[in-house]
Design a protein around this motif. Sequence first.
Motif, short mmCIF file in Angstrom:
data_model
loop_
_atom_site.label_atom_id
_atom_site.label_comp_id
_atom_site.label_asym_id
_atom_site.label_seq_id
_atom_site.Cartn_x
_atom_site.Cartn_y
_atom_site.Cartn_z
N PRO A 83 0.80 -1.23 0.00
CA PRO A 83 0.00 0.00 0.00
C PRO A 83 0.83 1.29 0.00
CG PRO A 83 0.02 -0.95 2.19
CD PRO A 83 0.71 -1.94 1.29
N ALA A 84 1.72 1.42 -0.96
CA ALA A 84 2.50 2.64 -1.15
C ALA A 84 2.91 2.68 -2.62
CB ALA A 84 3.73 2.66 -0.25
N SER A 85 2.91 3.86 -3.20
CA SER A 85 3.25 3.97 -4.62
C SER A 85 4.58 4.66 -4.86
CB SER A 85 2.14 4.74 -5.36
OG SER A 85 1.97 6.04 -4.79
N ASN A 86 5.22 5.17 -3.81
CA ASN A 86 6.54 5.79 -3.95
C ASN A 86 7.26 5.72 -2.61
OD1 ASN A 86 5.69 8.15 -2.35
ND2 ASN A 86 4.52 8.73 -4.18
N LEU A 87 8.50 6.18 -2.58
CA LEU A 87 9.31 6.05 -1.38
C LEU A 87 8.76 6.88 -0.22
CD1 LEU A 87 11.81 4.85 -0.04
CD2 LEU A 87 13.15 6.76 -0.95
N LYS A 88 8.26 8.07 -0.50
CA LYS A 88 7.72 8.89 0.58
C LYS A 88 6.51 8.23 1.23
CE LYS A 88 9.36 13.39 -1.06
NZ LYS A 88 8.98 14.75 -1.54
N GLU A 89 5.67 7.61 0.40
CA GLU A 89 4.51 6.90 0.96
C GLU A 89 4.95 5.66 1.73
OE1 GLU A 89 1.65 6.07 -2.07
OE2 GLU A 89 1.31 8.18 -2.56
N LEU A 90 6.02 5.01 1.26
CA LEU A 90 6.55 3.85 2.00
C LEU A 90 7.02 4.29 3.38
CD1 LEU A 90 7.67 0.95 2.31
CD2 LEU A 90 9.78 1.78 1.25
N LEU A 91 7.77 5.38 3.46
CA LEU A 91 8.26 5.87 4.74
C LEU A 91 7.10 6.23 5.67
CD1 LEU A 91 11.24 8.10 3.55
CD2 LEU A 91 11.37 5.92 4.76
N ALA A 92 6.08 6.87 5.12
CA ALA A 92 4.92 7.24 5.94
C ALA A 92 4.22 5.99 6.47
CB ALA A 92 3.95 8.08 5.11
N TRP A 93 4.07 4.97 5.64
CA TRP A 93 3.40 3.74 6.07
C TRP A 93 4.22 3.05 7.16
CZ3 TRP A 93 3.89 -1.40 6.84
CH2 TRP A 93 2.72 -2.16 6.92
N LEU A 94 5.53 2.96 6.97
CA LEU A 94 6.38 2.30 7.96
C LEU A 94 6.34 3.01 9.31
CD1 LEU A 94 9.50 1.44 5.74
CD2 LEU A 94 7.80 -0.17 6.63
N LYS A 95 6.32 4.33 9.28
CA LYS A 95 6.27 5.09 10.54
C LYS A 95 4.92 4.95 11.23
CE LYS A 95 9.85 8.39 9.23
NZ LYS A 95 10.19 9.80 8.91
N ALA A 96 3.88 4.76 10.43
CA ALA A 96 2.54 4.60 11.00
C ALA A 96 2.28 3.18 11.47
CB ALA A 96 1.48 5.00 9.97
N HIS A 97 3.11 2.23 10.99
CA HIS A 97 2.93 0.81 11.35
C HIS A 97 4.28 0.21 11.77
CE1 HIS A 97 -0.28 1.83 8.44
NE2 HIS A 97 -1.04 1.02 9.15
N PRO A 98 4.84 0.65 12.89
CA PRO A 98 6.15 0.13 13.32
C PRO A 98 6.10 -1.38 13.58
CG PRO A 98 5.09 1.40 15.08
CD PRO A 98 4.29 1.63 13.83
N ASP A 99 7.17 -2.05 13.15
CA ASP A 99 7.35 -3.49 13.35
C ASP A 99 6.30 -4.36 12.65
OD1 ASP A 99 9.67 -3.30 15.04
OD2 ASP A 99 8.35 -2.62 16.65
N LYS A 100 5.58 -3.81 11.70
CA LYS A 100 4.56 -4.59 11.00
C LYS A 100 5.08 -5.17 9.68
CE LYS A 100 1.32 -3.90 14.02
NZ LYS A 100 0.85 -5.03 14.88
N ALA A 101 6.00 -4.49 9.04
CA ALA A 101 6.51 -4.95 7.74
C ALA A 101 7.58 -6.01 7.91
CB ALA A 101 7.05 -3.77 6.94
N GLY A 126 14.36 6.28 10.95
CA GLY A 126 13.61 6.15 12.19
C GLY A 126 12.44 5.18 12.08
N THR A 127 12.59 4.18 11.24
CA THR A 127 11.55 3.17 11.05
C THR A 127 11.98 1.84 11.68
OG1 THR A 127 12.46 2.59 8.87
CG2 THR A 127 10.68 4.22 8.94
N ALA A 128 11.03 0.92 11.79
CA ALA A 128 11.33 -0.39 12.37
C ALA A 128 10.51 -1.46 11.64
CB ALA A 128 11.01 -0.41 13.85
N PHE A 129 11.18 -2.54 11.29
CA PHE A 129 10.50 -3.68 10.66
C PHE A 129 11.32 -4.93 10.93
CE2 PHE A 129 12.60 -0.94 7.48
CZ PHE A 129 13.66 -1.74 7.09
N GLU A 130 10.75 -6.09 10.65
CA GLU A 130 11.39 -7.36 10.96
C GLU A 130 12.16 -7.88 9.76
OE1 GLU A 130 11.31 -8.70 14.00
OE2 GLU A 130 10.13 -6.97 14.66
N PHE A 131 13.24 -8.60 10.04
CA PHE A 131 14.05 -9.23 9.00
C PHE A 131 13.72 -10.71 8.89
CE2 PHE A 131 16.75 -5.68 10.51
CZ PHE A 131 16.85 -4.97 9.32
N VAL A 132 13.62 -11.19 7.67
CA VAL A 132 13.36 -12.61 7.41
C VAL A 132 14.50 -13.14 6.55
CG1 VAL A 132 11.76 -14.32 6.49
CG2 VAL A 132 10.87 -12.19 7.47
N PRO A 133 15.36 -14.02 7.09
CA PRO A 133 16.51 -14.50 6.33
C PRO A 133 16.17 -15.64 5.37
CG PRO A 133 16.55 -15.44 8.54
CD PRO A 133 15.37 -14.50 8.49
#
Length: 324
Positions: A133-151, A174-181
Amino acid sequence: MRRLGLLLLLVTSFAPCSIAWAQSYPSRPITIVVPAAAGGPTDTITRILAQRMRVAVGETLVIENNGAAGGSIEVGRAAHAAPDGYTLSIGHVGTHVFNGAIYALSYDVLKDFTPIALIASNPQLIDAREDFPASNLKELLAWLKAHPDKALQGTAGAGSPAHITGSYFQRATGTAFEFVPYRGGGPAMQALLASQVDLLFDQAANSLPQAKAGRIKAFAVTAKTHLTAAPEIPTVDEAGLPGFYTAIWHGLWAPKGTPAGIIAKLNAAAREALADSTVQHRLAELGQELPPPDQQTPEALGVLQKAEIDKWWPIIKSAGIKAE
């Protein structure tokens, strides 16, 4: 005096044998150990290079893949191989720089190898699954900040370039998400295509075919300039994350102690391959940039590797990144 004479005799007797050995090389197939899964960017680059190098060396080049433990197992196999030119190690900044700060290795990424040639480099792409649910990098950053640790971000393993870049991205934004190896860039891309993960910081070589086909979203290239093969993808400066530059370079090494004559032959074969127009075209399609001829030397690769170790090891260690 007698001992000195015997020593001189041994030295002078060995020198012609060593020269003759290098002159007759190669007399059987050469194995290139690839510290990544088949189908990933490192594997693809290796196969393009090897197909042309075999013409120059006059022997078959066998590709052996193993991306386990961030590629450290396969690199270790090359480090401990006989220094006779029949086992070579291709790798990148992750396998021959980052891993030295992340894993407890049985070898030294710098001291246990002899450089052969710097092959190519490419920036990374900031990718997302096609239906994110993002169409560019700015929207990606906004989504990640609004949904910490969800991606979820796919990586090629702990300490891989994708992992390091992801950590760098989190600190920069200043974002947070999980890593999947996963066991390499190829499997990580397959996970993104299957929507098993949301994000990927991936080599252009691996991502461009999928981005051009519309199967993933490529928000930005981590470089100051556009990719020649995909000028429509904005740079990070244009997309809203100025100065976020990363690149993955590849090189070719032999085990420490490999005779200089063999190194010279292999370097000449690699440079001949990189000068081939077909090879250049295929690598350019993958977003790869070739170093100028004066940077395709063993010495240039050695200098680059040492400089990257000096740059990245303190960053990795201060971030506390370790093998999982």
